[in-house]
Scaffold this motif. Sequence first.
Motif, PDB file in Angstrom:
ATOM      1  N   MET A 556       0.690  -1.280  -0.094  1.00 18.58           N
ATOM      2  CA  MET A 556       0.045  -0.086   0.071  1.00 18.58           C
ATOM      3  C   MET A 556       0.863   1.094   0.078  1.00 18.58           C
ATOM      4  N   THR A 560       0.269   3.829  -3.150  1.00 21.27           N
ATOM      5  CA  THR A 560      -0.259   5.398  -2.932  1.00 21.27           C
ATOM      6  C   THR A 560       1.007   6.167  -3.423  1.00 21.27           C
ATOM      7  N   LEU A 578      -4.284  -1.753  -7.336  1.00 17.66           N
ATOM      8  CA  LEU A 578      -4.962  -1.377  -6.092  1.00 17.66           C
ATOM      9  C   LEU A 578      -6.448  -1.993  -6.386  1.00 17.66           C
ATOM     10  N   PRO A 588      -7.173  -2.200   1.878  1.00 18.80           N
ATOM     11  CA  PRO A 588      -7.185  -1.026   1.228  1.00 18.80           C
ATOM     12  C   PRO A 588      -8.361  -0.144   1.928  1.00 18.80           C
TER      13      PRO A 588
END
Length: 760
Positions: A556, A560, A578, A588
Amino acid sequence: MASKIFKLSATLKGHEDDVRAVLFPSQDLIISSSRDCSVRLWSRDGPNNTFTQSVNSAGSGFINSLAWIPPNLEHPKGLVISGGHETIIEAREPLGLLKQEADYLMLGHSHNVCALDAYGGIVVSGSWDCKARVWSRRNWETIHILEGHKGSVWAVLALDDHLILTGSADKSIRMWRDGKLWKVLDKHTDCVRGLCRLPYGGFASCGNDATIRIWSNDGFQLQELHGHTSFIYSIAALSNGEIVSSGEDRTVRVWKDGKCIQTMTHPAISVWAVAVCQESGDIVSGASDRIARVFSRDPKRWADEATLREFDEAVASSSIPKNQVGDINKEKLPGPEGLEIPGSKDGQVKMIRNGDIVEAHVWSALTSSWTSVGTVVDAVGSSRKKEFEGKEYDYVFDVDIQEGAPPLQLPYNANQNPFEAATKFLERNKLSMGYLDTVANFIIKNTQGTTIGQQQSPTAPAIDPYGVENRYRLGEDLSAPKKQKFLPQKSYLQITQANLSLIRKKFFELNDEFLNQGNKDICLNPDELEIVANLIQDLEAKKGLAAMSKSTLAAMPTLTRVINNWGPNERLPALDLLRLAAAASPIPTTYQPTQDPSATIIDILEQARVFDKSQPNNVMLGTRVFVNIFETSKAREFAEKHYHKISQLVHTAADGTTNKNLRVAVATLALNYAVLFTSKNDVELARSLFPYLINTLKSENDSETLFRAMVAAGTLVYMGGDVKTTAVRTHLIRRAIDLAVGRVKEARIADIGAEISALL
C-alpha cells in the motif's frame, strides 16, 4: 505424397449444440465455438489423428464467431477472440480454464456479435446491431464505428490496417478506408454471409444467394461461382489459392480455377463454418450435428478404414427433406442404372428410384463415381404446401405487427433452423432483431410434431430449438418458455479481469523510464519493486485472505506513492493493482498512511486527482476500486459508512462520460450498493439510488450498463413498501422501463424489464 482428394481425418465430438465457428491456426490446434456457450480447444495428440479437448471459455449465451491473433512477444501462445449473444468480445490466451478471466474485453455492440476478424494491430467485429467496429490492439478500445448497413453485419474482413470490408443482410458489401465509406458492392442478391482474403490478392464472398464471388482489392467482381444449392455460410482459402466453402446444403466444397473439384457431404442439415490450416492444407468444418470434422489430403492423416466407412454410412443413411431438392416425380426417375451415366460436374446431385425409395447421389469428379448422400423423404405436410413469393413452404404464418395493418407473412420449411427463418423474416421486413427470440419461439411452438433430419424414432429426445441435427424436436411445451430470473440480486459483483503479466511489465518499464530520465525522486527502489512483484505474484496465485492481506498491506505505501507522484497515464498500472487488491482483501479500506493516519483510500485517490474528469481511465479504475470493496464484511462497513462521499466523487467525475468501461463500472457500483442496502433493509439509502438509476434507464444506450442499472433498480423495487412506492410515484419507473426496453432491443433487457414490471 499428398492426394488430390480430401478424406475424413478426425471427428471432434464434445460440443452439446451446433458448432458455429472454427479456427485452424496450426496443424496441432483447432478452436471451435458453439451454441452451447463454449469455446473449445482441440490439441493434437502427437503424430496421431486424435485430439484432446479442453474448454477455453464458457458463458451464458451462444458464441457465434471466432478470430485468431498469432503468437507474439506479449502473448507467446496467441489469443483467441470470441463473440456472441452476450455482446461482449473476449480475448483469451488458449490456456483452457486454467485462466478464469479474459485477457481483454471489448465492449460496445448492443446485440449478438456474429463476425470477427483480426489483422495486424486491429480486430474487426460485426453484429446484429447493424454496425461493425474496428478495435485497436493497443488499448482494446474502438477506433471506428462503421455505420450504414440496413441489416445485420454477418461478415467482416480486414484487407490491411486501413481497408475494411463488411458484408450484410442488406445484400451489400461495403468497403471502408480509415473508418470512412469508400465503396458499396451490390452484386449479391441475398444476405452476404462470409468473406475471406485470397493468397494472391483480392478477396472472396459468399451468401444466401448460393454464390461465391471473387473480387479484386478495389472491389471489381472477377468471377461468380455456382454449385451450392442453398445458403453458403462460410468461406476460406488455402495457401495454393483453392477456395473452401460450406453451407445449408450439407456440404463442404473445394474450388479451383472457378470450378468445384470436390464435394464433401455431411450427415447434418447445416455446415455452419469452415477453416483451413495454412501449415498442413487440412480443413476443419463445424456443423449442426454438434461435431467438428477434420479433412486431409495427406493419406498419413486419413482416418482408419472403419471410421471412414462409418462416416460414409452416416451420410448415406441421412434423410433429406424433399423441399431441399425440389419437385420430384418419382415415376419419372431412373432406377439404379441411372448411376452408370457419369456426372457432368463435381457436386452434381442425381435422384434415382430404388423400389419405393428415392435416393440422392452426388458425383465426385476426383473419383469419377456417384456417392450416396441420403434418402429423400416427404417434407412435412407435402400434400398441404403453401405458397409464398412463388415458392412452396410447409408453413406460412400470418404475423400481426400493428393493429389495423395487414399481417406480415412468415414462411417456414420444417428442415429450416427456426432462428435462421426468424432472422430472415425480420431482415426482410426491416424489423428489430430484438424480436428474434419471440419469433423463433413462435415458430417452434407452432410446428411441434415434426422431426426432420435423421431417420425418425418412436420417441423424440429433449427439446433442442437451436438447430442441432434435427433443427428442433418434441419433448417440451414451448408455450411458456422458461426465462432466467434476475431478481433480486443477492451477490456482489467484482471487476477483476486483468493481464497481470502486462501490468508487471508496464509497471517496471515506466519505473526504468523515470530512472533513465533522471527522475530519481519518483522512482521506486529495488525493495519497493520487490514488494510490488510479490503482490502481483500472490494475485496470480489467487492466494487466500491472510496471504493477500499481508502482501497488500506491504504494498500500500508503494502503490499510494506511485498514485500520488506519477502522471495520470503512468499511474494506471498502480491503480489497476489497487483495484485487484481491493477485491482480494479489505486492507485498502483499512489502510492508514503514516503521514496522515486519518486519511482513507477515498482521500488518497481524491487528493491525487484520480477523479479528475479530464482523465476518464483514471476515473474508471478509481471507480473499480470502490466496486471491488464489497467482498468482506469489514470492507462493506467501510462502503456503507462512506457511501455519500464515494457516490458524489464518482458521479461528479463520470457525469456525461463517453467511456463505456467507466459507465459499466458506475452501474456496477450502484448495483453493489443496491444489494447492500437491500440486505440491510435501509429504506432511505435505497431510495437515494433511484435518481441515478432512473436517469440511466431513460438515456443509456450501452446494453451492459443499462442491464446492470435495471438489475439494481429491480433489486430495490423487490424490497417493496416505501422503496417501491418511491420508484413508482416519485421516479415514474414504469415509464423509464418502457423507454429502456424500447430503445435497446436485446432479449435480456426485455426480460429484466418484464420482471421489474411484474413487481410494480
